[in-house]
Design a protein around this motif. Sequence first.
Motif, PDB file in Angstrom:
ATOM      1  N   TYR A 143       2.581  -3.465   5.298  1.00 35.44           N
ATOM      2  CA  TYR A 143       3.064  -3.665   3.924  1.00 35.44           C
ATOM      3  C   TYR A 143       4.510  -3.256   3.668  1.00 35.44           C
ATOM      4  O   TYR A 143       5.093  -3.691   2.689  1.00 35.44           O
ATOM      5  N   TYR A 178       4.485   3.461   1.647  1.00 31.64           N
ATOM      6  CA  TYR A 178       4.436   2.988   3.038  1.00 31.64           C
ATOM      7  C   TYR A 178       5.741   3.257   3.780  1.00 31.64           C
ATOM      8  O   TYR A 178       5.876   2.894   4.937  1.00 31.64           O
ATOM      9  N   LYS A 211      -0.653  10.566  -2.932  1.00 28.17           N
ATOM     10  CA  LYS A 211      -1.817  10.101  -3.702  1.00 28.17           C
ATOM     11  C   LYS A 211      -2.511  11.275  -4.386  1.00 28.17           C
ATOM     12  O   LYS A 211      -3.003  11.166  -5.504  1.00 28.17           O
ATOM     13  N   THR A 257      -7.179  -7.963 -14.534  1.00 31.13           N
ATOM     14  CA  THR A 257      -8.559  -7.605 -14.874  1.00 31.13           C
ATOM     15  C   THR A 257      -8.824  -7.775 -16.375  1.00 31.13           C
ATOM     16  O   THR A 257      -9.868  -8.303 -16.780  1.00 31.13           O
ATOM     17  N   ARG A 289      -3.849  -4.797   7.439  1.00 27.28           N
ATOM     18  CA  ARG A 289      -3.461  -3.691   8.307  1.00 27.28           C
ATOM     19  C   ARG A 289      -2.782  -4.305   9.528  1.00 27.28           C
ATOM     20  O   ARG A 289      -3.088  -5.439   9.904  1.00 27.28           O
ATOM     21  N   HIS A 339      -6.955   4.469   2.275  1.00 17.81           N
ATOM     22  CA  HIS A 339      -6.055   3.754   1.366  1.00 17.81           C
ATOM     23  C   HIS A 339      -6.724   3.379   0.050  1.00 17.81           C
ATOM     24  O   HIS A 339      -6.184   2.588  -0.724  1.00 17.81           O
ATOM     25  N   CYS A 351      -8.023   3.066  -3.669  1.00 20.89           N
ATOM     26  CA  CYS A 351      -7.270   3.183  -4.914  1.00 20.89           C
ATOM     27  C   CYS A 351      -7.513   4.535  -5.575  1.00 20.89           C
ATOM     28  O   CYS A 351      -8.634   5.023  -5.600  1.00 20.89           O
TER      29      CYS A 351
HETATM   30  C1  HEM Z   1      -4.874   1.116  -3.619  1.00 22.83           C
HETATM   31  C2  HEM Z   1      -7.096  -2.218  -6.382  1.00 22.83           C
HETATM   32  C3  HEM Z   1      -5.242  -0.094 -10.365  1.00 22.83           C
HETATM   33  C4  HEM Z   1      -2.768   2.999  -7.593  1.00 22.83           C
HETATM   34  C5  HEM Z   1      -5.639   0.035  -4.027  1.00 22.83           C
HETATM   35  C6  HEM Z   1      -6.413  -0.811  -3.145  1.00 22.83           C
HETATM   36  C7  HEM Z   1      -7.030  -1.750  -3.915  1.00 22.83           C
HETATM   37  C8  HEM Z   1      -6.659  -1.490  -5.288  1.00 22.83           C
HETATM   38  C9  HEM Z   1      -7.947  -2.866  -3.443  1.00 22.83           C
HETATM   39  C10 HEM Z   1      -6.522  -0.676  -1.626  1.00 22.83           C
HETATM   40  C11 HEM Z   1      -5.379  -1.345  -0.900  1.00 22.83           C
HETATM   41  C12 HEM Z   1      -5.506  -1.292   0.611  1.00 22.83           C
HETATM   42  O1  HEM Z   1      -6.459  -0.732   1.154  1.00 22.83           O
HETATM   43  O2  HEM Z   1      -4.646  -1.861   1.294  1.00 22.83           O
HETATM   44  C13 HEM Z   1      -6.785  -1.915  -7.695  1.00 22.83           C
HETATM   45  C14 HEM Z   1      -7.330  -2.618  -8.843  1.00 22.83           C
HETATM   46  C15 HEM Z   1      -6.813  -2.014  -9.972  1.00 22.83           C
HETATM   47  C16 HEM Z   1      -5.941  -0.936  -9.521  1.00 22.83           C
HETATM   48  C17 HEM Z   1      -8.295  -3.788  -8.767  1.00 22.83           C
HETATM   49  C18 HEM Z   1      -7.034  -2.309 -11.416  1.00 22.83           C
HETATM   50  C19 HEM Z   1      -8.054  -2.970 -11.915  1.00 22.83           C
HETATM   51  C20 HEM Z   1      -4.434   0.938  -9.964  1.00 22.83           C
HETATM   52  C21 HEM Z   1      -3.733   1.844 -10.853  1.00 22.83           C
HETATM   53  C22 HEM Z   1      -3.027   2.710 -10.071  1.00 22.83           C
HETATM   54  C23 HEM Z   1      -3.295   2.342  -8.678  1.00 22.83           C
HETATM   55  C24 HEM Z   1      -3.816   1.811 -12.370  1.00 22.83           C
HETATM   56  C25 HEM Z   1      -2.134   3.866 -10.462  1.00 22.83           C
HETATM   57  C26 HEM Z   1      -2.262   4.547 -11.556  1.00 22.83           C
HETATM   58  C27 HEM Z   1      -3.132   2.740  -6.290  1.00 22.83           C
HETATM   59  C28 HEM Z   1      -2.659   3.537  -5.172  1.00 22.83           C
HETATM   60  C29 HEM Z   1      -3.286   3.002  -4.025  1.00 22.83           C
HETATM   61  C30 HEM Z   1      -4.113   1.885  -4.480  1.00 22.83           C
HETATM   62  C31 HEM Z   1      -1.675   4.700  -5.225  1.00 22.83           C
HETATM   63  C32 HEM Z   1      -3.201   3.540  -2.609  1.00 22.83           C
HETATM   64  C33 HEM Z   1      -2.436   2.693  -1.650  1.00 22.83           C
HETATM   65  C34 HEM Z   1      -2.671   3.165  -0.233  1.00 22.83           C
HETATM   66  O3  HEM Z   1      -3.193   4.256   0.021  1.00 22.83           O
HETATM   67  O4  HEM Z   1      -2.299   2.420   0.668  1.00 22.83           O
HETATM   68  N1  HEM Z   1      -5.806  -0.397  -5.335  1.00 22.83           N
HETATM   69  N2  HEM Z   1      -5.943  -0.931  -8.144  1.00 22.83           N
HETATM   70  N3  HEM Z   1      -4.146   1.259  -8.657  1.00 22.83           N
HETATM   71  N4  HEM Z   1      -3.993   1.776  -5.843  1.00 22.83           N
HETATM   72 FE1  HEM Z   1      -5.034   0.499  -6.981  1.00 22.83          FE
END
Ligand code: HEM
Length: 482
Positions: free
Chosen positions: A82, A96, A107, A272, A335, A423, A425
Motif C-alpha cells: 500500500y 505504511y 493504532k 456506508t 498484501r 491490520h 480496523c
Molecule cells: C483498517 C474498513 C472506518 C481507521 C481497515 C480495514 C478495513 C477497514 C477493511 C483493513 C484493511 C487491511 O487489512 O488492509 C473500514 C470501514 C469503515 C472504516 C468499512 C467504516 C464503515 C474507519 C475509521 C477510522 C479507521 C472511522 C478512523 C477513525 C482504520 C485504521 C486501519 C483500518 C487506522 C488500520 C490499517 C492497518 O493496520 O493497516 N478499515 N474502516 N477506519 N481502519 Fe478502517
Amino acid sequence: VEQLVNHDDSQPPMVWYWIPFIGSMITFGIQPMTFMRKNRAKYGDYFTFLMFGKRMTVCLGVEGNSFVFNAKHSHVNAEDAYNHLTKPVFGAEVVYDVPNHVLMEQKKMGKIALTNENFKKYIPMIIEETNLYIKEHLTKDSDTIDIFKAVSELIIMTASRTLMGPEIRAQLFTGVAELYTTLDASFTPIHFLFEWLPLPSYYNCETAHNELNKIFGKIINDRRAQTDKKYDDMLNVFMTYVYKDGNKLTDLQVTNLMIAFLMAGQHTSSATTTWSLLNLSNNHDLIDQLYAQMKDVMGDDLPYPEFEDLNKMPMLQNIVKETLRTNPPIIQILRKVTKPIAIPKTNYIVPAENYLLSSPAVTQSESEYFIDPESYMPSRWETKSEFEKIDEDLGEATTDYGFGSMNSKSAKSPYLPFGAGRHRCIGEQFAHIQVQTILFTLIKHFDFTLDEKRGMPKPDYNSMVILPEAPCILKYTRRNKL
Ligand code: HEM
C-alpha cells in the motif's frame, strides 16, 4: 502457449489472459466481484491473475480470508502493498511508511481516543453538526438531494469536530475540506497500478499535503501555548503520547496521523451512510419500521439519543451491519509476499513479489452463510448467527496486537467488513456511532424515497472504496422541523 508451458503445479492456477502484461486488468477492473466468482468456479479458492505486470493471487472463502489476514509478517506485509498509494495522501512517517511495530503503536494511540467515555461526548457533537447541515442545505419541505455529496460533507464535519477537535472543524470553512478532496483524488486504483508514473494528481496531492501541514502545524503550536485547556480528542493523544522507545511524535507525525485517520474513515463511512439510505429508500417499509422503533424507544417527540439509547434501537445497528454486508466499502484487501509462502491445506506456494488479494465481500454474499444473500434484510441480524457465536468462542484465543479488544474476532468469520488480524480496523465502533447518529437525525427530520427514473445506483468500482455511481439522487420530504 507460453502460459501453458510456464504452468507450475506448485503455484495457484493462473487465470487465462490474451494480452501480455495487461493480463486480466480490464475484466477485473470493470466487474471485480463477477471476475472473482467466475474464476473461483473455474479454478477454486486460490488463483492468480496478471494485472499490469503485477501477479495477484486471489484467496477466497473463509480459509482464504484467514490465510491473508493471519499470514506471518515475516513473509507477507501490507506496507509494500500500500505505501506507494498511501504515502502521497497520508504523508511520511505514518501508517505504511513506518515499520509494522510502529504502525501497531500508532493504532494503539488512535484507540485511546476511541473509548465509550469519548463516544458519549461525541454523539451530541455529531447531532449538532448534522442539524447545522440540515439548516443550511435541506431548506425546502420537499426536494431532491445528491445524498453522497451531502453525507460526505457530514462525515468530514463530524469526524473533524469529534476526533480532531474544534480548531480543525472551524478551519473546514476556510478551505481545509477542499484540501482533503484534493488528497482524496489521489486515492485511486490508477495510482496503485502506475506506481512511479508522475501523474498530475500526485503534484496536486503534494501541494495540498504541504498546505495541510502548515495549517495543522499552527493548530498544534497554538495548543501547546495554552496550558489551561483540556482536550479529549485524537489530536491531544498524538500530541502527548510517548512511544515505547521514549520518543514523542514529531509535529509532522502528528499532522500526518490526523490526515491518515481522517482519510481512513472518510470514504468508508460516507459510503456506508449513503448505501444505508439508498437501501432503506429502496425498501421503504424499513424506513417506516425504523421511524416507528425510534418513536417507541425515544417517545413521540423524538428527543435526540444519548450513547445508551443507540443500543435500545437495534434496527439502527442492524441496518449498518447489513449495509456493510451487502455493500462493503472495501472489497480488496492487499498484501505483498516478501518470502515464498505455503497456503495451508493446499499444495500451493505463492512466490515472493506476488500480491495476495482477499475479499471478504465474496463470503458475505454466499448462501452457505447468509439466507437469501442478495436480499437486503437488516432483520437477519436480530438473532446471532452460527458464525457470530463461533467468533465469540474464538475471541479469547486470538492474538492481541496491543490496540484493544478489536482483535477478538476470528479471521475465519465469513463477515469481515472491518478486516481482521494485525491490520484490523480501529474505527469500527466510531464508524457505527457516527453513521447511526447521522441516520437517526436525518430520519427524524425527513422521509426519503428513491428517484424512480434513476432507481438504485450500481456500485462504481473505479475507486479504492466502492461508492454508488454518481450522481446519487434521493427525494426528501420533511417530517419534523428543526
Ligand atoms: C483498517 C474498513 C472506518 C481507521 C481497515 C480495514 C478495513 C477497514 C477493511 C483493513 C484493511 C487491511 O487489512 O488492509 C473500514 C470501514 C469503515 C472504516 C468499512 C467504516 C464503515 C474507519 C475509521 C477510522 C479507521 C472511522 C478512523 C477513525 C482504520 C485504521 C486501519 C483500518 C487506522 C488500520 C490499517 C492497518 O493496520 O493497516 N478499515 N474502516 N477506519 N481502519 Fe478502517
